[in-house]
Enzyme design. Structure first.
Site, PDB file in Angstrom:
ATOM      1  N   ASP A 157     -20.709 -13.912   4.770  1.00 16.36           N
ATOM      2  CA  ASP A 157     -19.542 -13.266   5.380  1.00 16.36           C
ATOM      3  C   ASP A 157     -18.304 -14.068   4.984  1.00 16.36           C
ATOM      4  OD1 ASP A 157     -17.575 -12.202   6.928  1.00 16.36           O
ATOM      5  OD2 ASP A 157     -18.722 -12.201   8.792  1.00 16.36           O
ATOM      6  N   MET A 158     -17.427 -13.446   4.234  1.00 17.51           N
ATOM      7  CA  MET A 158     -16.264 -14.165   3.707  1.00 17.51           C
ATOM      8  C   MET A 158     -15.199 -14.452   4.759  1.00 17.51           C
ATOM      9  SD  MET A 158     -16.921 -15.028   0.742  1.00 17.51           S
ATOM     10  CE  MET A 158     -18.317 -14.712  -0.319  1.00 17.51           C
ATOM     11  N   TYR A 161      -3.800  -4.715   4.239  1.00 14.45           N
ATOM     12  CA  TYR A 161      -4.493  -4.785   2.940  1.00 14.45           C
ATOM     13  C   TYR A 161      -3.508  -5.156   1.831  1.00 14.45           C
ATOM     14  CZ  TYR A 161      -6.617  -2.852  -1.336  1.00 14.45           C
ATOM     15  OH  TYR A 161      -7.089  -2.674  -2.621  1.00 14.45           O
ATOM     16  N   ALA A 162      -2.360  -4.446   1.800  1.00 16.97           N
ATOM     17  CA  ALA A 162      -1.375  -4.707   0.747  1.00 16.97           C
ATOM     18  C   ALA A 162      -0.872  -6.150   0.823  1.00 16.97           C
ATOM     19  CB  ALA A 162      -0.214  -3.724   0.865  1.00 16.97           C
ATOM     20  N   ILE A 188      -9.465   4.334  -7.119  1.00 14.81           N
ATOM     21  CA  ILE A 188     -10.803   4.385  -7.728  1.00 14.81           C
ATOM     22  C   ILE A 188     -11.727   5.116  -6.743  1.00 14.81           C
ATOM     23  CG2 ILE A 188     -12.668   2.972  -8.710  1.00 14.81           C
ATOM     24  CD1 ILE A 188      -9.902   2.606 -10.101  1.00 14.81           C
TER      25      ILE A 188
HETATM   26  P1  NDP Z   1     -15.760  -1.325  -1.102  1.00 18.97           P
HETATM   27  O1  NDP Z   1     -15.217  -1.182   0.268  1.00 18.97           O
HETATM   28  O2  NDP Z   1     -16.520  -0.206  -1.703  1.00 18.97           O
HETATM   29  O3  NDP Z   1     -16.670  -2.628  -1.197  1.00 18.97           O
HETATM   30  C1  NDP Z   1     -16.293  -3.789  -0.534  1.00 18.97           C
HETATM   31  C2  NDP Z   1     -17.356  -4.836  -0.752  1.00 18.97           C
HETATM   32  O4  NDP Z   1     -17.000  -6.012  -0.018  1.00 18.97           O
HETATM   33  C3  NDP Z   1     -18.730  -4.407  -0.275  1.00 18.97           C
HETATM   34  O5  NDP Z   1     -19.712  -4.899  -1.130  1.00 18.97           O
HETATM   35  C4  NDP Z   1     -18.846  -5.062   1.098  1.00 18.97           C
HETATM   36  O6  NDP Z   1     -20.218  -5.260   1.355  1.00 18.97           O
HETATM   37  C5  NDP Z   1     -18.094  -6.368   0.851  1.00 18.97           C
HETATM   38  N1  NDP Z   1     -17.554  -6.949   2.085  1.00 18.97           N
HETATM   39  C6  NDP Z   1     -16.902  -6.322   3.090  1.00 18.97           C
HETATM   40  N2  NDP Z   1     -16.584  -7.197   4.062  1.00 18.97           N
HETATM   41  C7  NDP Z   1     -17.072  -8.399   3.668  1.00 18.97           C
HETATM   42  C8  NDP Z   1     -17.098  -9.685   4.268  1.00 18.97           C
HETATM   43  N3  NDP Z   1     -16.550  -9.942   5.465  1.00 18.97           N
HETATM   44  N4  NDP Z   1     -17.713 -10.698   3.602  1.00 18.97           N
HETATM   45  C9  NDP Z   1     -18.286 -10.470   2.390  1.00 18.97           C
HETATM   46  N5  NDP Z   1     -18.287  -9.280   1.771  1.00 18.97           N
HETATM   47  C10 NDP Z   1     -17.690  -8.251   2.412  1.00 18.97           C
HETATM   48  O7  NDP Z   1     -14.493  -1.714  -2.028  1.00 18.97           O
HETATM   49  P2  NDP Z   1     -14.075  -1.117  -3.456  1.00 18.97           P
HETATM   50  O8  NDP Z   1     -15.227  -1.181  -4.367  1.00 18.97           O
HETATM   51  O9  NDP Z   1     -13.356   0.149  -3.252  1.00 18.97           O
HETATM   52  O10 NDP Z   1     -12.987  -2.196  -3.922  1.00 18.97           O
HETATM   53  C11 NDP Z   1     -13.380  -3.338  -4.671  1.00 18.97           C
HETATM   54  C12 NDP Z   1     -12.124  -4.091  -5.091  1.00 18.97           C
HETATM   55  O11 NDP Z   1     -11.259  -3.202  -5.824  1.00 18.97           O
HETATM   56  C13 NDP Z   1     -11.308  -4.623  -3.913  1.00 18.97           C
HETATM   57  O12 NDP Z   1     -10.790  -5.886  -4.218  1.00 18.97           O
HETATM   58  C14 NDP Z   1     -10.191  -3.605  -3.799  1.00 18.97           C
HETATM   59  O13 NDP Z   1      -9.029  -4.138  -3.231  1.00 18.97           O
HETATM   60  C15 NDP Z   1      -9.965  -3.245  -5.259  1.00 18.97           C
HETATM   61  N6  NDP Z   1      -9.307  -1.967  -5.399  1.00 18.97           N
HETATM   62  C16 NDP Z   1      -9.978  -0.812  -5.070  1.00 18.97           C
HETATM   63  C17 NDP Z   1      -9.326   0.394  -5.156  1.00 18.97           C
HETATM   64  C18 NDP Z   1     -10.010   1.681  -4.819  1.00 18.97           C
HETATM   65  O14 NDP Z   1      -9.317   2.733  -4.833  1.00 18.97           O
HETATM   66  N7  NDP Z   1     -11.307   1.689  -4.550  1.00 18.97           N
HETATM   67  C19 NDP Z   1      -7.910   0.493  -5.570  1.00 18.97           C
HETATM   68  C20 NDP Z   1      -7.323  -0.773  -5.892  1.00 18.97           C
HETATM   69  C21 NDP Z   1      -8.005  -1.950  -5.809  1.00 18.97           C
HETATM   70  P3  NDP Z   1     -20.866  -5.524   2.808  1.00 18.97           P
HETATM   71  O15 NDP Z   1     -20.392  -4.422   3.702  1.00 18.97           O
HETATM   72  O16 NDP Z   1     -22.333  -5.500   2.518  1.00 18.97           O
HETATM   73  O17 NDP Z   1     -20.387  -6.872   3.221  1.00 18.97           O
END
Ligand code: NDP
Length: 282
Positions: free
Chosen positions: A86-87, A177-178, A212
């Site tokens: 957990d980050m 988030y931003a 995305i």
């Molecule tokens: P998702 O929400 O699909 O995935 C987030 C990931 O982070 C999951 O694997 C989740 O897994 C993990 N996560 C969530 N909370 C925690 C925590 N407390 N500790 C550790 N891991 C955690 O995100 P996206 O794939 O959409 O986005 C990925 C990246 O791309 C991000 O940095 C986002 O800002 C960036 N991005 C995405 C965009 C989009 O439109 N999708 C647009 C611009 C940027 P779990 O729940 O198992 O912990």
């Protein structure tokens, strides 16, 4: 105006002709990907696996990570491990890097991608949520980077930071988030300078993404904005290529580059365009 346009076209040509990507260079590469249980992180893991990398992936849900690791092995990863973490916990962030270095015998790529869940909508005044999100989306990135830097220095490795257009350009409905993405761009942009001034071996790639089509993003924007979402699979491939060719900054999809380039040219029209592209019915 014509001169500036010509200059920007020339700049783009130079930018996109630089540092070709060599797939072979990732065979056996030792890679740690965060937020890899779903979305872009999961796609990153599959691409690295197909390219024959050695992987450690992390997120909170161990059972989901286990399944991703199984698929990575099937797809051709030389080795693949997972560690639930957990980050929001500084000690977890450090432990994951330590684990990856031990399992893989070093590290070539630290791919920082995870984000904590955050509400989408008008800011509700919840400062505590922003404090928590800064820990997950920002401070943990610093924690992991500082832990990995000595190892990356030895391996001439790279840090890849997955950021957002919302970390370059202000928009409504995702303020906490931003804020974390602006913080990432500010911090790692500055660290790029410091590493260059120290003649470090480590490269940092900042990835500026637009919308995305991950499940979480699609769920959030529903009813607020209607725009094309680009495939997570392609976004992940783009991120990997940029990291492997040690680009300092990369943009996906194409429009994010122009949005940043022209950001401050006509502020009034920019702000009108941003506000008009969202639906808001109080
Ligand atoms: P998702 O929400 O699909 O995935 C987030 C990931 O982070 C999951 O694997 C989740 O897994 C993990 N996560 C969530 N909370 C925690 C925590 N407390 N500790 C550790 N891991 C955690 O995100 P996206 O794939 O959409 O986005 C990925 C990246 O791309 C991000 O940095 C986002 O800002 C960036 N991005 C995405 C965009 C989009 O439109 N999708 C647009 C611009 C940027 P779990 O729940 O198992 O912990």
């Amino acid at each position: 105006l014509l001169l500036l346009c010509s200059l920007s076209v020339a700049f783009i040509a130079v930018r996109w002709s630089a540092s070709p990507f060599n797939e072979e260079s990732l065979k056996g590469a030792r890679v740690l990907v965060t937020g890899a249980s779903t979305g872009i992180g999961e796609q990153l893991a599959y691409h690295y696996a197909r390219l024959g990398a050695q992987l450690v992936i992390t997120a909170r849900r161990g059972n989901v990570l286990e399944e991703v690791v199984r698929k990575c092995r099937e797809m051709g990863a030389q080795r693949a491990f997972f560690m639930p973490a957990d980050m929001a916990s500084p000690s977890d962030a450090e432990r994951v890097v330590q684990y990856a270095i031990e399992q893989l015998g070093g590290l070539d790529f630290l791919v920082l991608n995870h984000i904590g869940p955050s509400p989408y909508g008008m800011w509700n005044g919840d400062v505590e949520h922003t404090r928590w999100l800064l820990e997950v989306n920002f401070l943990s990135y610093l924690q992991m980077a500082q832990k990995a830097l000595p190892t990356l220095e030895k391996s001439k490795g790279s840090i890849v930071v997955v950021s957002s257009l919302l970390g370059k350009l202000c928009g409504p409905f995702a303020l906490p988030y931003a804020a974390t993405k602006f913080a990432l761009n500010g911090f790692f942009g500055g660290l790029q300078h410091e590493l260059a001034m120290q003649k470090s071996n480590v490269s940092i790639t900042m990835c500026i993404l637009g919308l995305i089509d991950t499940d979480s993003a699609m769920e959030k924007i529903k009813g607020y904005i209607n725009m094309t979402a680009y495939p997570a699979h392609d976004a992940a491939r783009h991120i990997i290529e940029a990291g492997a060719s040690r680009q300092s900054e990369t943009f996906y999809p194409w429009y994010t580059y122009y949005a940043c380039l022209f950001r401050d040219w006509f502020p009034y029209f920019r702000d009108q365009a941003i506000q008009n592209s969202y639906t808001y019915n109080p």
